[in-house]
Design a protein around this motif. Structure first.
Motif: not given
Length: 298
Positions: A83-91, A103-108, A264-270
């Motif tokens: 859901w997150l990646f579809s709204r921010i453009g991927g990992v 704001a629309e992403v922060r709302a979940g 989930l293997a992404y080692a940086g901050r989300w």
């Protein structure tokens, strides 16, 4: 609130984050893993190579999947990695220097079908088994200036080698490795049927904004608010039955991931690196957190 008072309250909150909240009831075996050799991978039914059959992991995860009660004024609801990646453009966007999530992403998500629980089942060094349930919220809205993108929270169910439950660790801010321990007979539960099997599902109160996990109102930190419901079947607040909706995804081990391995293997901050006196840096994902294999083999 005046700035001097704001700084005092902020200092107290920071102290609580650094030193954990409600350290009582911590059980033995909840510390970092000992430097001993882990179990041998099984020849069959062990894709994540942790010595536990994958079918056993799935059965345990379904049996004890928690019911999470959201605060009635919760503005930042759960979601999923997809859901997150579809709204921010991927990992790849997580690694980019940028502003906080819109704001629309922060709302979940308002749709519980988007709420996925990420499961990690693994053997402990003392012979028991930990079943972790990781919850993803796109945003943490904490007191004062403790907001941040992406909120990874979890609880851990402790079972004996035969699968009998012993207790639950509730992760709360700095006390999340793996968390505040409650014996099984002290944990409130809700029933539920999964594939013909009646589950024993721990009841979890998700704190408003911070999403820290609590067993009941009496254990809430002084700066937290949560639902006052004492039972899921008599609750007017939203109850997230994690075995329904988006369901459970077994993410496996660090060296042999299962569900959503690339993300989930992404080692940086989300998310955003944060801004001084405005917000904190986003956290890393579950596999990069110290609580991911507390008391177990790594």
């Amino acid at each position: 609130m005046t700035w001097p008072l704001r700084l005092v309250v902020g200092g107290l909150f920071l102290f609580a984050l650094m030193h954990g909240v409600r350290h009582r009831d911590r059980a033995p075996g909840g510390t970092a893993a000992a430097a001993v050799r882990g179990p041998r991978p099984l020849a069959l039914d062990d894709v994540d190579q942790d010595g536990l059959p994958d079918t056993v992991e799935a059965a345990l995860a379904a049996r004890f999947a928690p019911a999470v009660i959201l605060d009635p004024q919760e503005a930042n609801r759960p979601a999923s990695i997809g859901w997150l990646f579809s709204r921010i453009g991927g990992v790849g966007r997580l690694a980019a220097e940028r502003e906080r999530f819109p704001a629309e992403v922060r709302a979940g998500s308002a749709d519980p079908r988007d709420w996925v629980t990420y499961v990690h089942v693994y053997p402990r060094t003392d012979g028991r088994i930990n079943i972790q349930y990781w919850f993803f919220y796109p945003y943490n809205e904490g007191p004062l200036f403790f907001d941040h993108d992406s909120d990874w929270e979890h609880i851990t169910v402790d079972v004996d080698p035969g699968g009998a439950p012993r207790g639950v660790y509730f992760a709360q801010h700095g006390n999340n490795n793996p968390g505040v321990y409650r014996a099984w007979n002290e944990v409130r539960k809700v029933g539920g049927t999964i594939g013909g099997t009646t589950g024993e599902h721990p009841l979890v109160l998700s704190a408003r904004g911070t999403h820290a996990s609590y067993a009941d109102q009496a254990s809430l930190a002084w700066f937290e608010h949560a639902s006052s419901c004492a039972a899921a079947d008599r609750c007017s607040d939203q109850v997230w039955r994690t075995w329904l909706g988006g369901g459970l995804v077994n993410i496996g081990e660090r060296t042999a991931p299962l569900g959503a391995p690339e993300a989930l293997a992404y080692a940086g901050r989300w998310g955003s690196p944060g801004r001084f006196l405005r917000s904190r840096s986003a956290p890393p994902g579950p596999l990069q957190q110290s609580g991911f294999s507390s008391g177990g083999f790594d």
